[in-house]
Motif scaffolding. Structure first.
Motif, short mmCIF file in Angstrom:
data_model
loop_
_atom_site.label_atom_id
_atom_site.label_comp_id
_atom_site.label_asym_id
_atom_site.label_seq_id
_atom_site.Cartn_x
_atom_site.Cartn_y
_atom_site.Cartn_z
N ILE A 20 -61.85 70.25 -80.17
CA ILE A 20 -61.33 68.80 -79.97
C ILE A 20 -60.71 68.86 -79.26
N SER A 21 -60.29 66.79 -79.37
CA SER A 21 -59.15 66.13 -78.52
C SER A 21 -58.37 65.47 -79.29
N CYS A 22 -57.17 65.02 -78.27
CA CYS A 22 -55.83 64.32 -78.93
C CYS A 22 -55.95 63.52 -77.57
N THR A 23 -56.51 61.79 -77.33
CA THR A 23 -56.25 61.19 -76.77
C THR A 23 -54.93 61.01 -76.55
N ALA A 24 -53.31 60.72 -75.59
CA ALA A 24 -52.40 60.54 -76.09
C ALA A 24 -52.18 59.00 -75.21
N GLY A 26 -48.51 55.97 -74.63
CA GLY A 26 -47.55 55.61 -74.50
C GLY A 26 -46.07 56.37 -74.22
N PHE A 27 -46.64 57.86 -73.82
CA PHE A 27 -46.40 58.48 -73.07
C PHE A 27 -47.12 59.64 -72.90
N PRO A 28 -46.04 60.63 -71.66
CA PRO A 28 -46.60 61.77 -70.28
C PRO A 28 -46.83 62.76 -71.12
N LEU A 29 -48.29 63.58 -71.68
CA LEU A 29 -48.20 64.71 -72.12
C LEU A 29 -47.87 66.12 -70.70
N SER A 30 -47.05 65.34 -69.93
CA SER A 30 -46.83 66.33 -68.90
C SER A 30 -45.38 66.31 -68.95
N THR A 31 -43.96 65.65 -69.91
CA THR A 31 -42.98 66.27 -69.78
C THR A 31 -42.99 66.42 -71.49
N THR A 32 -44.25 66.12 -72.23
CA THR A 32 -43.81 66.26 -74.00
C THR A 32 -44.67 67.78 -74.79
N PRO A 53 -44.41 71.41 -72.36
CA PRO A 53 -44.58 71.12 -70.75
C PRO A 53 -45.64 71.48 -69.31
N ASP A 54 -44.57 72.88 -69.71
CA ASP A 54 -44.86 73.73 -68.71
C ASP A 54 -45.65 74.56 -69.12
N ASP A 72 -54.86 68.14 -70.25
CA ASP A 72 -55.46 67.63 -69.47
C ASP A 72 -54.28 66.24 -68.89
N ASN A 73 -53.21 66.78 -67.88
CA ASN A 73 -52.37 65.97 -68.14
C ASN A 73 -52.06 65.25 -66.74
#
Length: 114
Positions: A20-24, A26-32, A53-54, A72-73
């Motif tokens: 399953i996927s979650c497309t985000a 309004g904000f970056p996954l790389s820092t969340t 985040p890391d 996938d950032n």
């Protein structure tokens, strides 16, 4: 504006797999820090996994060894690979930015049944 859209759910037989996927947006996954949770009718939404985040991952005992969280950032997509599925995994799955799962999307339904 923060938006989360879950997808990829469906019907799968016991022992099967599903991603399953979650497309985000309004904000970056790389820092969340991101979370997956699931909800069975009549029960509260329960945390099952998170990823820092890391890339440090955590899992609830009920899914550890069977589920893998990843992201996938570049495309801002969070994933949950689910293997060796059991009937107890049947639920609506949500992603979230924190353990309140607010805001959250509409969820994606996963049904494990023969």
């Amino acid at each position: 504006q923060v938006q989360l859209v879950e997808s990829g759910g469906g019907l799968v037989q016991p022992g099967g797999s599903l991603r399953i996927s979650c497309t985000a947006s309004g904000f970056p996954l790389s820092t969340t820090w991101m979370y997956w949770g699931r909800q069975v009718p009549g029960q509260g939404l329960k945390w099952i996994s998170d990823i820092s985040p890391d890339g440090v991952r955590s899992y609830a005992p009920s899914v550890k060894g069977r589920f893998t969280i990843s992201k996938d950032n570049a495309n801002n997509i969070l994933y949950l690979q689910m293997n060796s599925l059991k009937s107890d995994d049947t639920a609506v799955y949500y992603c979230g930015k924190d353990l309140s799962f607010q805001p959250r999307g509409q969820g994606t339904h996963v049904t494990v049944s023969s």
